[in-house]
Design an enzyme around this catalytic site. Structure first.
Site, PDB file in Angstrom:
ATOM      1  N   ASN A 224      -0.154  -8.071   2.054  1.00 46.73           N
ATOM      2  CA  ASN A 224      -0.378  -8.517   3.396  1.00 46.73           C
ATOM      3  C   ASN A 224      -0.469  -9.940   3.248  1.00 46.73           C
ATOM      4  O   ASN A 224      -0.649  -9.970   5.199  1.00 46.73           O
ATOM      5  CB  ASN A 224      -1.076  -7.879   4.174  1.00 46.73           C
ATOM      6  CG  ASN A 224      -2.471  -7.877   2.994  1.00 46.73           C
ATOM      7  OD1 ASN A 224      -2.625  -7.765   1.235  1.00 46.73           O
ATOM      8  ND2 ASN A 224      -3.700  -7.415   3.258  1.00 46.73           N
TER       9      ASN A 224
ATOM     10  N   GLU B  66     -10.707  -6.121  -5.981  1.00 47.25           N
ATOM     11  CA  GLU B  66     -10.880  -6.086  -4.615  1.00 47.25           C
ATOM     12  C   GLU B  66     -10.280  -4.576  -3.518  1.00 47.25           C
ATOM     13  O   GLU B  66      -8.670  -4.943  -3.748  1.00 47.25           O
ATOM     14  CB  GLU B  66     -10.884  -7.161  -3.704  1.00 47.25           C
ATOM     15  CG  GLU B  66     -11.569  -7.638  -2.418  1.00 47.25           C
ATOM     16  CD  GLU B  66     -10.788  -7.267  -1.100  1.00 47.25           C
ATOM     17  OE1 GLU B  66     -10.552  -6.163  -0.682  1.00 47.25           O
ATOM     18  OE2 GLU B  66      -9.329  -8.279  -0.930  1.00 47.25           O
TER      19      GLU B  66
ATOM     20  N   CYS C  46      -7.684  -5.176   4.819  1.00 50.22           N
ATOM     21  CA  CYS C  46      -8.429  -4.469   4.321  1.00 50.22           C
ATOM     22  C   CYS C  46      -9.793  -4.552   5.066  1.00 50.22           C
ATOM     23  O   CYS C  46     -10.361  -3.334   5.062  1.00 50.22           O
ATOM     24  CB  CYS C  46      -8.421  -4.571   2.620  1.00 50.22           C
ATOM     25  SG  CYS C  46      -8.659  -6.635   2.328  1.00 50.22           S
TER      26      CYS C  46
END
Length: 425
Positions: free
Chosen positions: A117, A213, A247
């Protein structure tokens, strides 16, 4: 990029562990600063590579290159910082007139696995701090966006980074990724991606350091005293930027029932101006998601919510990998959208009775990465910061706001509490 074999991976690992003269702090800082300058001079080239590879609009990819430039600039500053400590021993009645000094040594080898992303900036966040610390690193970028990572590696080599400090590998999960994670010669695995994959890494990595993460399901709480024009703007930016593939994107809009209709009207009106379409067109604000299967999954989540009573106020349509910016109201809290990360430009609106209701619903998810609250009440802000089980609370700002230098990370299924950000790595 060509796939490598398991035996070639062994050769790569061995090459990083062979004796090398370490780079000085000055040398590391110089390489990082040169990388910043090279990236800055090639912004358009890199932005267009990301657009072609990931389907993100040029507005987003140009912004991403700027963020990556910041990462290398901040890392160069950190490379020069002496992070040793000094302790005086005579502070204790049993102590001596001596001093204790600490000295940090870089890890022998780091393995980094990055997502699709943010194919440049996520890679920069893995590589730049490792270089600043003097730690060799093997990068395994997403199989969906490997070209951007390879181009960044070329820029780093051009800036003077020796080959033994960085390798970029590409291959299958069984042949490359899992053996790399499990290899005892790798001292740290750093991964950004989904919670499910992160948990598999934690279960298979063995006795080594982990920096995970993972995903998010960020709420934006909008209270009755909120500036609703600001709230509408933040909702658009938080839900639709980067095609909703962040995210920290807004996944739930929790709006006080007294202002929900007025907010919704303003939100829909503003969101209708967010042009979606060809990511290479200058006017496009929302490009595609990463591929058609991802868009189909988003469409399915919308249909599931509608089947449970939700109404689509804007968008809802899909064409190939293009998912239109979508706003839904009357979404039940039992809908898939209410508790699961849907990685795209979807904005479900939920009414809340008060702040307590909003906080309870915010915490009613496995994720705990980021959040936002729109209010003018300091008491509400303090209560939110103390109550939400998340890594970050933004006030009158989108959940994703941060600097590349600042600590960033989540709890629960969003991570182990270990922070990213240049100074934390």
């Amino acid at each position: 990029m060509a796939r490598i074999t398991r035996s070639q991976l062994d050769e790569v690992i061995a090459s990083h562990l062979a004796p090398h003269g370490p780079l000085t702090r000055y040398e590391r800082a110089t390489i990082l600063n040169r990388t910043h300058d090279l990236l800055n001079g090639r912004r358009e080239e890199l932005a267009r590579i990301i657009t072609r590879e990931a389907g993100l609009c040029l507005k987003e990819t140009r912004y991403e290159v700027g963020r990556a430039c910041d990462v290398f600039s901040f890392a160069a500053m950190e490379a020069l910082r002496d992070d040793g400590q000094t302790f005086s021993c005579d502070i204790s009645p049993t102590g001596k007139a001596r001093k204790i000094f600490t000295h940090r040594e870089p890890l022998s080898l780091v393995a980094a696995i990055t997502p699709f992303n943010h194919p440049l900036n996520q890679v920069a966040h893995k590589l730049a701090p490792a270089i600043a610390a003097g730690a060799p690193i093997i990068l395994k970028p997403s199989e969906k966006t490997p070209l951007t990572a390879a181009r960044l590696a070329e820029v780093l080599y051009e800036a003077g980074l020796p080959g033994w400090m960085l390798s970029v590998v590409h291959g299958s999960l069984e042949e490359i990724t899992t053996p790399l994670i499990q290899d005892e010669r790798v001292e740290l695995v750093t991964f950004t991606g989904s919670a499910s994959v992160g948990k598999k890494i934690a279960a298979t990595a063995g006795y080594k350091k982990l920096c995970l993460e993972l995903g998010g399901h960020s709420p934006m709480i909008i209270l009755e005293d909120a500036d609703l024009d600001l709230a509408a703007k933040l909702a658009c930016e938080g839900s639709f930027r980067n095609s909703g593939q962040r995210c920290t994107a807004v996944r739930r809009l929790l709006v006080h029932e007294k202002v929900i209709q007025e907010f919704t009207d303003r939100f829909v009106k503003l969101a209708a101006t967010y042009v979606h379409g060809d990511p290479a067109e200058e006017s496009t604000v929302v490009g595609t998601v990463i591929d058609e299967p991802a868009a189909i999954a988003l469409e399915g989540a919308v249909l599931e919510a509608v089947g449970k009573g939700a109404a689509v106020l804007l968008g809802g349509s899909r064409q190939g990998a293009q998912m239109a910016p979508t706003i839904l109201e009357n979404v039940p809290r039992s809908a898939y959208l209410a508790t699961n990360e849907c990685f795209g430009p979807l904005a479900p609106i939920f009414p809340v009775k008060d702040l307590d209701d909003a906080l309870e619903f915010s915490n009613a998810t496995a994720y705990g990465l980021s959040s936002a609250i729109v209010t003018n009440s300091m008491d509400a802000v303090i209560k939110t910061v103390k109550t939400l089980k998340v890594g970050t609370v933004n006030v009158n700002e989108i959940p994703g706001y941060r600097l590349e230098l600042s600590p960033f990370g989540g709890v629960k299924d969003s991570g182990l509490g270990i922070k990213e950000g240049v100074i934390e790595r």
